[in-house]
Design an enzyme around this catalytic site. Structure first.
Site, PDB file in Angstrom:
ATOM      1  N   THR A  77     -14.128  27.593  24.286  1.00 55.09           N
ATOM      2  CA  THR A  77     -14.809  27.016  25.449  1.00 55.09           C
ATOM      3  C   THR A  77     -16.273  26.877  25.079  1.00 55.09           C
ATOM      4  O   THR A  77     -16.848  27.752  24.427  1.00 55.09           O
ATOM      5  CB  THR A  77     -14.693  27.909  26.685  1.00 55.09           C
ATOM      6  OG1 THR A  77     -15.386  29.118  26.426  1.00 55.09           O
ATOM      7  CG2 THR A  77     -13.256  28.218  27.025  1.00 55.09           C
ATOM      8  N   GLU A  81     -10.057  26.314  30.163  1.00 55.72           N
ATOM      9  CA  GLU A  81      -9.096  27.402  30.363  1.00 55.72           C
ATOM     10  C   GLU A  81      -7.791  26.912  30.990  1.00 55.72           C
ATOM     11  O   GLU A  81      -6.811  27.633  31.023  1.00 55.72           O
ATOM     12  CB  GLU A  81      -9.712  28.473  31.283  1.00 55.72           C
ATOM     13  CG  GLU A  81     -10.829  29.300  30.655  1.00 55.72           C
ATOM     14  CD  GLU A  81     -12.193  28.632  30.682  1.00 55.72           C
ATOM     15  OE1 GLU A  81     -12.266  27.408  30.945  1.00 55.72           O
ATOM     16  OE2 GLU A  81     -13.200  29.319  30.430  1.00 55.72           O
ATOM     17  N   LYS A 137     -29.620  29.521  46.417  1.00 54.33           N
ATOM     18  CA  LYS A 137     -29.656  30.353  47.613  1.00 54.33           C
ATOM     19  C   LYS A 137     -31.093  30.405  48.136  1.00 54.33           C
ATOM     20  O   LYS A 137     -31.955  31.054  47.544  1.00 54.33           O
ATOM     21  CB  LYS A 137     -29.131  31.751  47.321  1.00 54.33           C
ATOM     22  CG  LYS A 137     -28.786  32.477  48.603  1.00 54.33           C
ATOM     23  CD  LYS A 137     -27.833  33.606  48.356  1.00 54.33           C
ATOM     24  CE  LYS A 137     -27.201  34.053  49.663  1.00 54.33           C
ATOM     25  NZ  LYS A 137     -26.347  35.208  49.503  1.00 54.33           N
ATOM     26  N   TRP A 158     -26.934  28.811  51.474  1.00 50.97           N
ATOM     27  CA  TRP A 158     -26.536  28.139  50.244  1.00 50.97           C
ATOM     28  C   TRP A 158     -26.848  26.648  50.300  1.00 50.97           C
ATOM     29  O   TRP A 158     -26.608  25.992  51.310  1.00 50.97           O
ATOM     30  CB  TRP A 158     -25.040  28.319  49.987  1.00 50.97           C
ATOM     31  CG  TRP A 158     -24.680  29.719  49.595  1.00 50.97           C
ATOM     32  CD1 TRP A 158     -24.039  30.637  50.363  1.00 50.97           C
ATOM     33  CD2 TRP A 158     -24.953  30.353  48.353  1.00 50.97           C
ATOM     34  NE1 TRP A 158     -23.889  31.808  49.676  1.00 50.97           N
ATOM     35  CE2 TRP A 158     -24.440  31.673  48.429  1.00 50.97           C
ATOM     36  CE3 TRP A 158     -25.576  29.950  47.166  1.00 50.97           C
ATOM     37  CZ2 TRP A 158     -24.532  32.575  47.382  1.00 50.97           C
ATOM     38  CZ3 TRP A 158     -25.669  30.852  46.126  1.00 50.97           C
ATOM     39  CH2 TRP A 158     -25.154  32.150  46.237  1.00 50.97           C
TER      40      TRP A 158
HETATM   41  P1  AMP Z   1     -15.174  22.740  30.546  1.00 50.07           P
HETATM   42  O1  AMP Z   1     -14.399  23.974  30.436  1.00 50.07           O
HETATM   43  O2  AMP Z   1     -16.321  22.650  29.585  1.00 50.07           O
HETATM   44  O3  AMP Z   1     -14.298  21.535  30.492  1.00 50.07           O
HETATM   45  O4  AMP Z   1     -15.880  22.742  31.983  1.00 50.07           O
HETATM   46  C1  AMP Z   1     -15.134  22.950  33.152  1.00 50.07           C
HETATM   47  C2  AMP Z   1     -16.049  22.848  34.337  1.00 50.07           C
HETATM   48  O5  AMP Z   1     -16.535  21.518  34.513  1.00 50.07           O
HETATM   49  C3  AMP Z   1     -15.395  23.189  35.651  1.00 50.07           C
HETATM   50  O6  AMP Z   1     -15.298  24.586  35.845  1.00 50.07           O
HETATM   51  C4  AMP Z   1     -16.333  22.512  36.641  1.00 50.07           C
HETATM   52  O7  AMP Z   1     -17.478  23.311  36.895  1.00 50.07           O
HETATM   53  C5  AMP Z   1     -16.764  21.264  35.882  1.00 50.07           C
HETATM   54  N1  AMP Z   1     -15.975  20.088  36.312  1.00 50.07           N
HETATM   55  C6  AMP Z   1     -14.898  19.546  35.703  1.00 50.07           C
HETATM   56  N2  AMP Z   1     -14.465  18.463  36.380  1.00 50.07           N
HETATM   57  C7  AMP Z   1     -15.271  18.314  37.451  1.00 50.07           C
HETATM   58  C8  AMP Z   1     -15.326  17.397  38.559  1.00 50.07           C
HETATM   59  N3  AMP Z   1     -14.474  16.392  38.680  1.00 50.07           N
HETATM   60  N4  AMP Z   1     -16.288  17.603  39.487  1.00 50.07           N
HETATM   61  C9  AMP Z   1     -17.167  18.613  39.386  1.00 50.07           C
HETATM   62  N5  AMP Z   1     -17.174  19.498  38.373  1.00 50.07           N
HETATM   63  C10 AMP Z   1     -16.234  19.357  37.415  1.00 50.07           C
END
Ligand code: AMP
Length: 555
Positions: A185, A332, A452, A457
């Site tokens: 990740t 994940e 915050k 929020w």
């Molecule tokens: P990654 O593991 O690098 O793919 O990042 C995952 C994270 O990207 C998620 O936990 C979200 O915070 C963000 N994310 C993915 N898709 C979206 C979406 N459509 N809208 C808002 N945030 C997103």
């Protein structure tokens, strides 16, 4: 008592293995094409043969069940071959994030115990440099020889390796819970952590994504006849698993190599690509490329995920004929959890794809930008800190927690982080979301990006969405900055749009947001009291806004 399936004289349940995704396309679409950069093309029969040859070559290098084989390549047909050949041998495919630092690449190769590395010539020098510090790495195979590269110390060149070998590799049957892939990740929130996925998980994810993307009644859907080109890198969560979906469907597939906006657009036109997926930054980059000017993109469907898609960006894409929808997931989660679709269509559109000249109303644009509806087999809840479900009223927010058959079992080698990820039997996304009565989920923020202020929020994503609608704003990120009186206050970091009558001032942005305060969309205390104008926003290794870097910069 549960009776397990066991019929004397019969056969045990067939394991779900990645290689079985090839059965239908080979039977039904064997002549369909796989294209690399428009320079090379072959059919699914050849794909299958090359998968066999690659496995034979890897076996000759000592790859056996359980061995980790790492790949460092741009998006290519070779990557697709490795997506199948390595797991089909019972070995583990590690997809290396090309944009990590050299030290992180070393750390991840070491942690994954990679024994063979397939590497594009662009990264060969780095690989050779790291090699001495990676005692388990036994062989390096160079994927695309380039002038000036010294092959000394390299086990061979990919095409030569395939040419020598038999396509008839005896792929074994084994337990569907065998690990198929692993990667790290990228985290805007700390050092890379290892996740891994089994054959069973990849097969069920493929079917789940197919179910979600192929079934919508209105608007975008993926189906036979589509031409697929990924625009999320193949090292990042298997390009969201979509190469597996495209292969299962037997689609023509186009791999663009290293991303370059003008080349991608030329390929799209030449190969008549109809389906892609990308993060908002890439969509923005494509729309603003010189060769995109005055281009009609009708017939191109793009799933936009990885970050929130603003209505301003969606409108820009739709006006150019691109059929965009949001989707959501994380490293994940393999990654798909939510995909958006229209549950009903207002206006004149029929039940099929939208005609190019049919203007999309603002309500529909907003719906397309909602984060989405759960995929088949996904159990999702939005909960408060005591794990109680929040009301499904589209307003109350809580943490999105999930279960599905394809979520990572944990972080390899990090039991404490794994236990945290899976606290109370659900995977914790750390994303703050709401859900409306129709079932649409909307991600409001990452837990650590919420602001915050005075005990209340403020959603940074919502402010970004509204500020992005100002005509003088090309891009915006909203972050929390410390404030003596309120604890935290929002700061809007803005890339101004060129040729829009000068960069916006704080007064312009405030006046623009006042209408949303008056309409009750945001509270008055959410109005930023400071903006910063910048030329560009920092991005993570996969093109997302890097708010951690921004917070550090404006601390
Ligand atoms: P990654 O593991 O690098 O793919 O990042 C995952 C994270 O990207 C998620 O936990 C979200 O915070 C963000 N994310 C993915 N898709 C979206 C979406 N459509 N809208 C808002 N945030 C997103």
């Amino acid at each position: 008592m549960i009776r397990l399936l066991d019929v004397p004289g019969g056969r045990a349940a067939e394991p779900l293995l990645v290689g079985k995704l090839l059965r239908t396309p080979l039977a039904v679409s064997p002549a369909q094409e796989i294209v690399y950069r428009g320079e090379l093309r072959y059919d699914y029969r050849t794909l299958r043969q090359r998968i066999g040859r690659l496995a034979s070559g890897l076996a000759r290098l000592g790859v056996a069940e359980g061995t980790t084989v790492a790949v460092m390549d741009w998006d290519s047909h070779r990557y697709l071959e490795a997506y199948f050949a390595v797991p089909m041998m019972g070995a583990v495919l590690m997809t290396v994030n090309l944009r990590l630092s050299a030290a992180q690449i070393r750390e991840t190769l070491d942690h994954a115990q990679a024994e063979v590395l397939l590497v594009h010539a662009d990264f060969l020098e780095l690989a050779m440099r790291l090699r001495g510090t990676l005692p388990r790495l036994r062989h390096i195979v160079v994927l695309e020889p380039a002038a000036g590269v010294d092959p000394a110390g390299v086990a061979g060149e990919y095409e030569a390796l395939l040419a020598r070998e038999t396509a008839d590799f005896p792929f074994p049957e084994f337990d569907e819970n065998a690990v198929a892939t692993t990667f790290y990740t990228t985290g805007t929130t700390g050092s890379p952590k290892a996740v891994c996925f089994s054959h069973r998980q990849l097969v069920l994810h493929t079917l789940g994504v197919l179910g979600a993307l192929a079934s919508p009644q209105f608007g975008q859907s993926v189906r036979h006849g589509d031409v697929y080109m990924p625009l999320t890198p193949m090292f990042h969560v298997h390009a969201w698993g979509l190469p597996y979906v495209a292969t299962l469907l037997g689609l023509k597939q186009v791999y663009p190599g290293r991303y370059d906006a003008d080349r991608i657009l030329a390929l799209r036109r030449r190969e008549q690509v109809t389906y892609s997926h990308c993060v908002p930054t890439i969509l923005q980059m494509l729309l603003s490329a010189p060769s995109a000017a005055n281009t009609d993109f009708s017939g191109w469907k793009i799933t936009v995920g990885g970050s929130a898609m603003s209505t301003a960006l969606a409108r820009q894409a739709l006006d150019r004929g691109i059929d965009v929808f949001a989707a959501y997931g994380m490293s994940e989660t393999c990654p798909f959890l939510l995909a958006n679709r229209l549950l009903q269509r207002s206006g004149s559109g029929s039940g099929d794809d939208r005609p190019a000249d049919d203007e999309v109303g603002n309500d529909e644009v907003a719906t397309r930008c909602l984060t989405g509806l759960p995929l088949p087999l996904v159990d999702l809840r939005i909960v408060d800190e005591q794990m109680n479900d929040v009301p499904h009223d589209g307003r109350t927010v809580g943490e999105l927690v999930v279960r599905a058959p394809w979520l990572t079992a944990g972080y390899v080698g990090d039991p404490a982080a794994s236990a945290q990820l899976w606290a109370d039997g659900y995977l914790h996304t750390r994303d703050i979301a709401s859900i409306d009565p129709a079932g649409y989920v909307q991600i409001r923020d990452r837990a650590k990006d919420m602001i915050k202020s005075g005990g209340e929020w403020i959603s940074s994503l919502q402010l970004e969405e509204l500020i992005a609608r100002h005509p003088g704003v090309a891009e915006v990120a909203v972050i929390a900055v410390q404030d003596q009186r309120w604890g935290e206050r929002p700061l809007a970091v803005i890339v101004p749009r060129s040729g829009a009558g000068g960069p916006p001032t704080l007064d312009d942005i405030t006046a623009h947001l006042e209408t949303h305060v008056a309409a009750g969309t945001i509270p008055r205390y959410a109005l930023p009291d400071r903006i910063e104008l910048v030329d560009a926003l920092p991005r993570t290794s996969v093109g997302k806004l890097d708010k951690k870097a921004l917070r550090a910069q404006y601390r």
